[in-house]
Design a protein around this motif. Structure first.
Motif, PDB file in Angstrom:
ATOM      1  N   GLU A  29       0.826  -1.209   0.000  1.00 24.49           N
ATOM      2  CA  GLU A  29       0.000   0.000   0.000  1.00 24.49           C
ATOM      3  C   GLU A  29       0.861   1.260   0.000  1.00 24.49           C
ATOM      4  O   GLU A  29       0.588   2.218  -0.746  1.00 24.49           O
ATOM      5  CB  GLU A  29      -0.924   0.004   1.220  1.00 24.49           C
ATOM      6  N   TYR A  30       1.909   1.257   0.830  1.00 26.23           N
ATOM      7  CA  TYR A  30       2.754   2.442   0.939  1.00 26.23           C
ATOM      8  C   TYR A  30       3.464   2.740  -0.385  1.00 26.23           C
ATOM      9  O   TYR A  30       3.435   3.872  -0.880  1.00 26.23           O
ATOM     10  CB  TYR A  30       3.771   2.269   2.073  1.00 26.23           C
ATOM     11  N   ARG A  33       1.355   4.148  -3.220  1.00 31.48           N
ATOM     12  CA  ARG A  33       1.067   5.582  -3.221  1.00 31.48           C
ATOM     13  C   ARG A  33       2.017   6.335  -4.150  1.00 31.48           C
ATOM     14  O   ARG A  33       1.706   7.445  -4.592  1.00 31.48           O
ATOM     15  CB  ARG A  33       1.191   6.141  -1.793  1.00 31.48           C
ATOM     16  N   TYR A  34       3.178   5.728  -4.412  1.00 31.78           N
ATOM     17  CA  TYR A  34       4.166   6.350  -5.301  1.00 31.78           C
ATOM     18  C   TYR A  34       4.279   5.583  -6.620  1.00 31.78           C
ATOM     19  O   TYR A  34       5.268   5.742  -7.350  1.00 31.78           O
ATOM     20  CB  TYR A  34       5.527   6.399  -4.599  1.00 31.78           C
ATOM     21  N   ASN A  35       3.252   4.750  -6.887  1.00 34.38           N
ATOM     22  CA  ASN A  35       3.214   3.962  -8.124  1.00 34.38           C
ATOM     23  C   ASN A  35       4.445   3.071  -8.278  1.00 34.38           C
ATOM     24  O   ASN A  35       4.982   2.896  -9.384  1.00 34.38           O
ATOM     25  CB  ASN A  35       3.070   4.872  -9.352  1.00 34.38           C
ATOM     26  N   THR A  74       4.015   7.677   9.058  1.00 39.83           N
ATOM     27  CA  THR A  74       3.045   7.082   8.138  1.00 39.83           C
ATOM     28  C   THR A  74       2.892   5.591   8.418  1.00 39.83           C
ATOM     29  O   THR A  74       1.773   5.061   8.485  1.00 39.83           O
ATOM     30  CB  THR A  74       3.472   7.294   6.679  1.00 39.83           C
TER      31      THR A  74
END
Length: 223
Positions: A29-30, A33-35, A74
């Motif tokens: 998931e993390y 977020r940055y593809n 995060t």
């Protein structure tokens, strides 16, 4: 196993609690977020690293724009719900902690996780009274497989390394305990079941769960 042992030291994830299973989902998931797609070898690369070392690895490897502290915050936020609502204790651990207390054996934790998340687990299960020392690898110079974290916990407890028994669930954690000059018992965990042969080769002892261990102690007492 406990002969001449004055302190028992525990890793947290996969050893005290069954929590290793969800971290890959957080990584997916993390990075998503940055593809960025999760590399197949990521877990091998970061195994044993402290929370801070892992954040540095992510920032440098994946060119994450967040600061190190922002990355860690995060991750803490993402993992919070798992630890509060989904993570369970390893089978038999509370009975084993009670057993060690009755034997006047000191106990400590040496975790690679963040202090915030360690405290969530300790508070959730009301375990603080069992442990005289609770440390994370962010508090020492080097994470696992280096011995720093377990040597620090032993120092806190006022015992020599050779008087300590470590419980661990992954190879680099086992190496950390052995490099510290301690005996190590490794425990089965679904996350690391493909590493069982390596774990057995590295450790002094292997158990499936703490109930099995307690049963063996009772059997020897009755024999």
């Amino acid at each position: 196993m406990l002969k001449n042992i004055k302190a028992v030291l525990f890793d947290l994830d996969g050893t005290l609690v069954d929590s290793m299973w969800f971290w890959e989902s957080i990584d997916i998931e993390y990075l998503g977020r940055y593809n960025i797609e999760l590399p197949d070898d990521l877990q091998d690369k970061i195994e044993g690293m402290s929370f801070t070392e892992t954040a540095h690895y992510f920032k440098e490897t994946f060119e994450i724009p967040e600061s190190i502290e922002e990355i860690k915050k995060t991750w803490n936020d993402m993992a919070w719900d798992y630890y509060i609502n989904k993570v369970e204790l390893k089978t038999g651990i509370i009975d084993f902690l009670d057993y060690l207390s009755q034997k006047d054996i000191a106990m400590g934790i040496g975790s690679s996780n963040s202090k915030d998340l360690v405290n969530v687990v300790i508070d959730k299960y009301d375990m603080a009274d069992y442990f005289t020392s609770i440390r994370t690898s962010c508090e020492v110079d080097r994470g696992k497989p280096f011995p720093d974290i377990y040597l620090k916990v032993a120092e806190d407890l006022g015992v020599e390394p050779e008087e300590c028994l470590v419980f661990e669930d992954i190879p680099k954690g086992i190496i950390s305990g052995k490099e510290a000059g301690m005996k190590v018992c490794t425990i089965y965990d679904d996350y690391s079941k493909n590493m069982d042969d390596e774990k057995k080769d590295l450790a002094d002892y292997y158990i499936n769960d703490y109930n099995e261990l307690l049963s063996s102690f009772r059997d020897k007492k009755d024999a």
